[in-house]
Write a protein that holds these residues in place. Structure first.
Motif, PDB file in Angstrom:
ATOM      1  N   ILE A  13       0.835  -1.199   0.000  1.00 35.47           N
ATOM      2  CA  ILE A  13       0.000   0.000   0.000  1.00 35.47           C
ATOM      3  C   ILE A  13       0.873   1.252   0.000  1.00 35.47           C
ATOM      4  O   ILE A  13       0.579   2.229  -0.698  1.00 35.47           O
ATOM      5  N   THR A  14       1.953   1.223   0.757  1.00 36.20           N
ATOM      6  CA  THR A  14       2.869   2.367   0.789  1.00 36.20           C
ATOM      7  C   THR A  14       3.457   2.625  -0.587  1.00 36.20           C
ATOM      8  O   THR A  14       3.417   3.753  -1.098  1.00 36.20           O
ATOM      9  N   ALA A  17       0.713   3.862  -2.999  1.00 43.40           N
ATOM     10  CA  ALA A  17       0.291   5.236  -2.726  1.00 43.40           C
ATOM     11  C   ALA A  17       1.334   6.237  -3.205  1.00 43.40           C
ATOM     12  O   ALA A  17       0.997   7.282  -3.776  1.00 43.40           O
ATOM     13  N   LEU A  20       1.078   6.416  -6.976  1.00 45.73           N
ATOM     14  CA  LEU A  20      -0.116   7.142  -7.398  1.00 45.73           C
ATOM     15  C   LEU A  20       0.004   8.643  -7.157  1.00 45.73           C
ATOM     16  O   LEU A  20      -0.635   9.433  -7.851  1.00 45.73           O
ATOM     17  N   ALA A  21       0.818   9.044  -6.197  1.00 43.87           N
ATOM     18  CA  ALA A  21       1.008  10.466  -5.903  1.00 43.87           C
ATOM     19  C   ALA A  21       1.957  11.151  -6.881  1.00 43.87           C
ATOM     20  O   ALA A  21       2.048  12.379  -6.890  1.00 43.87           O
ATOM     21  N   GLN A  36       4.104  13.119  -1.025  1.00 44.65           N
ATOM     22  CA  GLN A  36       4.918  11.988  -0.601  1.00 44.65           C
ATOM     23  C   GLN A  36       5.316  12.054   0.873  1.00 44.65           C
ATOM     24  O   GLN A  36       5.349  11.032   1.543  1.00 44.65           O
ATOM     25  N   ILE A  39       2.392  10.738   2.872  1.00 47.48           N
ATOM     26  CA  ILE A  39       2.283   9.283   2.737  1.00 47.48           C
ATOM     27  C   ILE A  39       3.349   8.583   3.564  1.00 47.48           C
ATOM     28  O   ILE A  39       3.084   7.597   4.255  1.00 47.48           O
ATOM     29  N   TRP A  58       9.573   1.670  -3.450  1.00 41.13           N
ATOM     30  CA  TRP A  58       9.196   2.748  -4.371  1.00 41.13           C
ATOM     31  C   TRP A  58      10.435   3.442  -4.924  1.00 41.13           C
ATOM     32  O   TRP A  58      10.517   3.721  -6.133  1.00 41.13           O
TER      33      TRP A  58
END
Length: 164
Positions: A13-14, A17, A20-21, A36, A39, A58
């Motif tokens: 999820i991290t 997210a 997606l940001a 970011q 998040i 990421w």
């Protein structure tokens, strides 16, 4: 402390997210304003070490060239420049956010989240200074950091109340 997200889901999820940001950024200075840091603070607090691993995952995707950084950029060149200090600081801020406890009141939570943002700004500013840039340009990031700290505090405070 037992985290609210399982290690697998917390990391996925991290990373998702943060990806997606990527298109949501404002280019108002030498470093873009992004979601970011918000998040990262939530990931460390809610997912613990898995959130930190999600941030590192990421960053690995970004290093491989996938367009997951602010402004849909990727690659090692995009990770350098004035943003390098912030990129180095993101997993450190997630690690700092792991100190959060659901029993904390909103003041304790706000201080922690402000500390995470201060860490990001300090390392970001240090790298900008090392590259000969004007650290005063970071002033444009301060209002956004305050808003993101307030949002993270509200989310964590609400989560803490539900967990109690």
């Amino acid at each position: 402390m037992k985290r609210l997200l399982s290690p697998l889901w917390g990391g996925l999820i991290t990373a998702a997210a943060l990806c997606l940001a990527a298109p949501l950024s404002l280019e108002l200075g030498p470093v873009p304003i992004t979601l970011q840091s918000l998040i990262v603070c939530l990931a460390g607090a809610l997912a613990g070490g898995a959130g930190v691993l999600g941030v590192l995952g990421w960053l690995s995707l970004a290093a491989l060239g996938l367009p997951v950084l602010a402004g849909m950029r990727g690659g090692l060149l995009a990770m350098g420049g004035y943003s390098a200090g912030f990129i180095v600081a993101l997993p450190l801020a997630a690690r700092l956010a792991m100190r959060w406890q659901p029993s904390w009141n909103w003041r304790q939570t706000l201080l922690l989240v402000l500390g995470c943002h201060a860490l990001l700004l300090a390392l970001g500013g240090a790298f900008i200074a090392l590259r000969g840039g004007d650290v005063a340009t970071l002033a444009v990031l301060l209002p956004g950091a305050g808003v993101k700290a307030a949002v993270a505090t509200l989310v964590l405070w609400l989560v803490g109340r539900r967990a109690a």
